[in-house]
Design an enzyme around this catalytic site. Structure first.
Site, PDB file in Angstrom:
ATOM      1  N   TYR A   9       0.856  -1.195   0.000  1.00  0.00           N
ATOM      2  CA  TYR A   9       0.000   0.000   0.000  1.00  0.00           C
ATOM      3  C   TYR A   9       0.886   1.238   0.000  1.00  0.00           C
ATOM      4  O   TYR A   9       1.972   1.223   0.583  1.00  0.00           O
ATOM      5  CB  TYR A   9      -0.885  -0.020   1.249  1.00  0.00           C
ATOM      6  CG  TYR A   9      -2.122   0.838   1.143  1.00  0.00           C
ATOM      7  CD1 TYR A   9      -3.172   0.467   0.314  1.00  0.00           C
ATOM      8  CD2 TYR A   9      -2.245   2.019   1.872  1.00  0.00           C
ATOM      9  CE1 TYR A   9      -4.326   1.243   0.227  1.00  0.00           C
ATOM     10  CE2 TYR A   9      -3.389   2.801   1.795  1.00  0.00           C
ATOM     11  CZ  TYR A   9      -4.422   2.413   0.967  1.00  0.00           C
ATOM     12  OH  TYR A   9      -5.551   3.181   0.874  1.00  0.00           O
ATOM     13  N   ASN A  23     -22.471  -3.530  -3.232  1.00  0.00           N
ATOM     14  CA  ASN A  23     -22.647  -4.157  -1.928  1.00  0.00           C
ATOM     15  C   ASN A  23     -21.458  -3.941  -1.002  1.00  0.00           C
ATOM     16  O   ASN A  23     -21.443  -4.403   0.122  1.00  0.00           O
ATOM     17  CB  ASN A  23     -22.907  -5.659  -2.094  1.00  0.00           C
ATOM     18  CG  ASN A  23     -23.342  -6.307  -0.794  1.00  0.00           C
ATOM     19  OD1 ASN A  23     -24.055  -5.686  -0.021  1.00  0.00           O
ATOM     20  ND2 ASN A  23     -22.884  -7.527  -0.546  1.00  0.00           N
ATOM     21  N   SER A  24     -20.429  -3.255  -1.483  1.00  0.00           N
ATOM     22  CA  SER A  24     -19.289  -2.952  -0.615  1.00  0.00           C
ATOM     23  C   SER A  24     -19.725  -1.925   0.423  1.00  0.00           C
ATOM     24  O   SER A  24     -20.794  -1.319   0.310  1.00  0.00           O
ATOM     25  CB  SER A  24     -18.136  -2.399  -1.443  1.00  0.00           C
ATOM     26  OG  SER A  24     -18.481  -1.111  -1.930  1.00  0.00           O
ATOM     27  N   ASP A  60     -23.327 -11.496  -9.237  1.00  0.00           N
ATOM     28  CA  ASP A  60     -24.459 -12.379  -8.950  1.00  0.00           C
ATOM     29  C   ASP A  60     -24.040 -13.557  -8.084  1.00  0.00           C
ATOM     30  O   ASP A  60     -24.875 -14.288  -7.587  1.00  0.00           O
ATOM     31  CB  ASP A  60     -25.160 -12.851 -10.227  1.00  0.00           C
ATOM     32  CG  ASP A  60     -24.174 -13.379 -11.219  1.00  0.00           C
ATOM     33  OD1 ASP A  60     -22.974 -13.461 -10.866  1.00  0.00           O
ATOM     34  OD2 ASP A  60     -24.581 -13.691 -12.338  1.00  0.00           O
ATOM     35  N   ARG A  61     -22.744 -13.729  -7.890  1.00  0.00           N
ATOM     36  CA  ARG A  61     -22.305 -14.799  -7.011  1.00  0.00           C
ATOM     37  C   ARG A  61     -21.816 -14.252  -5.659  1.00  0.00           C
ATOM     38  O   ARG A  61     -21.181 -14.945  -4.887  1.00  0.00           O
ATOM     39  CB  ARG A  61     -21.186 -15.601  -7.678  1.00  0.00           C
ATOM     40  CG  ARG A  61     -19.985 -14.765  -8.066  1.00  0.00           C
ATOM     41  CD  ARG A  61     -19.057 -15.518  -9.017  1.00  0.00           C
ATOM     42  NE  ARG A  61     -17.903 -14.699  -9.343  1.00  0.00           N
ATOM     43  CZ  ARG A  61     -17.930 -13.676 -10.169  1.00  0.00           C
ATOM     44  NH1 ARG A  61     -19.043 -13.329 -10.772  1.00  0.00           N
ATOM     45  NH2 ARG A  61     -16.836 -12.980 -10.413  1.00  0.00           N
ATOM     46  N   TYR A 119     -12.300   4.174  -7.079  1.00  0.00           N
ATOM     47  CA  TYR A 119     -11.774   4.193  -5.708  1.00  0.00           C
ATOM     48  C   TYR A 119     -11.333   2.813  -5.247  1.00  0.00           C
ATOM     49  O   TYR A 119     -10.904   2.648  -4.104  1.00  0.00           O
ATOM     50  CB  TYR A 119     -12.814   4.783  -4.745  1.00  0.00           C
ATOM     51  CG  TYR A 119     -14.064   3.938  -4.593  1.00  0.00           C
ATOM     52  CD1 TYR A 119     -15.095   4.016  -5.512  1.00  0.00           C
ATOM     53  CD2 TYR A 119     -14.206   3.047  -3.528  1.00  0.00           C
ATOM     54  CE1 TYR A 119     -16.230   3.235  -5.393  1.00  0.00           C
ATOM     55  CE2 TYR A 119     -15.342   2.262  -3.392  1.00  0.00           C
ATOM     56  CZ  TYR A 119     -16.351   2.360  -4.332  1.00  0.00           C
ATOM     57  OH  TYR A 119     -17.480   1.580  -4.214  1.00  0.00           O
ATOM     58  N   GLY A 120     -11.420   1.841  -6.132  1.00  0.00           N
ATOM     59  CA  GLY A 120     -11.003   0.495  -5.781  1.00  0.00           C
ATOM     60  C   GLY A 120     -10.777  -0.312  -7.040  1.00  0.00           C
ATOM     61  O   GLY A 120     -11.129   0.127  -8.141  1.00  0.00           O
ATOM     62  N   PHE A 167     -10.295   8.479  -6.654  1.00  0.00           N
ATOM     63  CA  PHE A 167     -10.559   9.141  -5.374  1.00  0.00           C
ATOM     64  C   PHE A 167      -9.927   8.332  -4.261  1.00  0.00           C
ATOM     65  O   PHE A 167     -10.052   7.101  -4.207  1.00  0.00           O
ATOM     66  CB  PHE A 167     -12.062   9.305  -5.105  1.00  0.00           C
ATOM     67  CG  PHE A 167     -12.297  10.074  -3.833  1.00  0.00           C
ATOM     68  CD1 PHE A 167     -12.182  11.448  -3.821  1.00  0.00           C
ATOM     69  CD2 PHE A 167     -12.551   9.406  -2.641  1.00  0.00           C
ATOM     70  CE1 PHE A 167     -12.338  12.161  -2.639  1.00  0.00           C
ATOM     71  CE2 PHE A 167     -12.705  10.119  -1.452  1.00  0.00           C
ATOM     72  CZ  PHE A 167     -12.598  11.495  -1.456  1.00  0.00           C
TER      73      PHE A 167
END
Lengths: 384, 384
Positions: free
Chosen positions: A73, A186-187, A210-211, A283-284, A308
């Site tokens: 990181y 969903n994060s 979907d999984r 952002y990810g 971002f």
């Protein structure tokens, strides 16, 4: 500088038996499920001038924390914030970037904080996986109106909700009724985006894997319950007929903000749904694939692609801007418009030995990196 | 609207034998070397109010013109600008977007232009591959100081030099001594970037294809002669040691503007050379591959990726902004700081038949699409 007093004091007390404080540390970078260990060390001293001693109530274990331990990181803990516990001067880095602390002792000259205040860290990688630490008043923010929020809400206030909040306001001025499209819905950030957007009257089109959960329909309903206008899977994103459906839903109003934490072909497909003069904010990179976009989107549709990073935001903004941000988020929480994502709390009691605690931490990290998603993990290190 | 008078008049004269004007036209989209033809048609009438009749002196054949003829470019000629030459009302679209015209007749009410003025088209896809046309005064700009520039300079003033000029000033404020990096440096825009940057005291690192010319060293020297600070090939870009060399050259000053007209992996490699808070501006896609960038560049280095399209710039800016731009470019040309790229002029004389002229045009387009690069093609359609 921050912990230099602590460090020298720890060196002095290294052979002492006055055990009370604990931390999750690592001596070198590597797989967190291997290199992390829990250690007990002598009580920390009284806080130096302009510092306070805080007791950490709850500290998230975020995916980025894993990358920090791995050493991949961009922001790294400083040696100044590390612990030197033995005569051989070996440094132990304390894990954790985010965390909720309660002020227990004021150092000389501190008048901006009071004992009992809840604080969160604005300094990056200061090490929050600890029972207590002395921290400079310049590196923390008091949680405004902390009596109205839960420990979990306050402990997760520094990274995900501000990322969502700022991405929705820093790149384009959106008015109620405008549309936002996002993946990774969903994060923790994705859920915050849905809620903050809904609170502002913005409509959202949300993509999920979907999984990602056994019961897809349940997840769709959950996100709709949070305020999502539409929830779709990446499979549906791949279907070309989606473009016409979206035109219908939006009455052909161009979508001018896209939020991405995935990358790869699903993000390319999502970017094609954006209208002219849109902004795509990443952002990810959960898919661990680059962002690949047709150049025509940039030239002819005037797409702008940004990144971002909330950490940079903190370093570039004034204290008052940071306070306003926190205050806006707490207001949303008080109004029940922004809640925390599903989470598990891993508690390490004072009764557990360092070895038992180390095993528990390593197991937790192993489970995280094996891909359990959608649930946030928080660490509660109880002091004796 | 623009040519509606012309169209009806052409219909009236369609069976007439008063031949004088000519144009390069196509009735349907397709391969330019197949669908383009040269036709002769009756002299156009006196210009209507607020229009002028112009005689085109020189009109570039740009790569984008080919895409327009193919039907794959976002801006398309309007039927109003097309010619209807026969009773069956079939429309012929006149090729050409850019071109230098000389005013030969003023329509009623025109006082912003004088006979003899040089004008360039600001209306997109109005059809410049013609001997003469009536054009609205709102769709043209007078070339300021046209007595100081050559026909070739003026004829190529609308697209490439403004693209270079604006990309160097619209995304980030650069000061003398700052660095710019670009690929496609031997393109017409690339050469303009080198010259305009040098005139502003900016330093450039320029990438070219090593197979773009037979004599690479000669091209390197030519670009350096235009003011390029460094010239490198894409092969050198692929070499990891380049990063350290560039650090030396720039004394580690971050490069904050990158210009891209290529795409694909060479552009990914170039983007990695940019510093924090940099802007990557794409204006072309010669490799016909997407722009693929690691998401970490966006998040952690705060890269922003934009597109630039001079056509959009014209539609969004005021007349006075457009005039200032032209004036700045002409000033650079007068000061011998900005010249045209190498070029060939394809002349079609009045003595050539439509069939001969058609063959010449089709051959020219065939040569262009087979990849002759680095030399700009201009069309001179001589009137009888």
């Amino acid at each position: 500088m921050l912990f230099s007093t602590l460090r020298s004091s720890l060196r002095r007390f290294s052979s002492s038996a006055i055990c009370a404080d604990r931390a999750v540390v690592y001596a070198q970078n590597g797989d967190p499920s291997q290199v992390l260990r829990v250690i007990t060390y002598p009580n920390i001293p009284q806080p130096p001038p302009n510092s306070v001693k805080v007791e950490f109530l709850l500290s998230p274990i975020n995916p980025a924390d894993i990358n920090v331990v791995e050493g991949v990181y961009p922001t790294k803990p400083t040696t100044e914030d590390a612990l030197a516990l033995s005569e051989d001067q070996q440094l132990f880095f304390v894990g954790g970037n985010e965390g909720l602390g309660r002020v227990v002792t004021l150092g000389p000259g501190v008048n901006s904080l009071a004992v009992g205040d809840w604080i969160i860290m604005t300094k990056q990688q200061a090490g929050t996986w600890a029972t207590s630490r002395n921290v400079s008043v310049n590196d923390v923010l008091k949680v405004p109106g902390f009596e109205y929020v839960t420990e979990v809400q306050a402990a997760t206030l520094t990274v995900n909700p501000p990322t969502a909040y700022n991405m929705l306001s820093e790149f384009i001025a959106l008015k109620p009724g405008d549309w936002v499209i996002q993946n990774g819905a969903n994060s923790a950030v994705g859920q915050a985006v849905i809620q903050i957007a809904a609170a502002r009257g913005l409509k959202t089109i949300n993509f999920i894997r979907d999984r990602s959960v056994p019961d897809l329909e349940q997840l769709v309903q959950k996100l709709k319950g949070l305020g999502a206008t539409y929830v779709l899977t990446y499979d549906q994103l791949a279907d070309k007929s989606l473009r016409n459906k979206i035109k219908e839903w939006t009455a052909s109003k161009p979508i001018r903000l896209g939020l991405n934490c995935v990358g790869g072909k699903d993000t390319t497909a999502m970017a094609r749904l954006l209208g002219n003069d849109a902004h795509l904010v990443s952002y990810g990179a959960m898919a661990k694939q680059p962002l690949s976009l047709p150049i025509s989107l940039f030239i002819f549709k005037n797409l702008t692609s940004h990144g971002f990073w909330q950490s940079r935001w903190y370093t570039q903004r004034s204290l008052s801007e940071r306070e306003i941000l926190m205050s806006n988020l707490v207001d949303l929480m008080k109004a029940k418009k922004l809640d925390t994502p599903d989470h598990d709390i891993v508690t390490i009691t004072a009764a557990e030995s360092d070895e038992q605690a180390t095993e528990k931490i390593q197991e937790t990290l192993k489970a995280m990196s094996s891909g359990r998603r959608g649930r946030k993990i928080l660490l509660k290190l109880e002091s004796s």
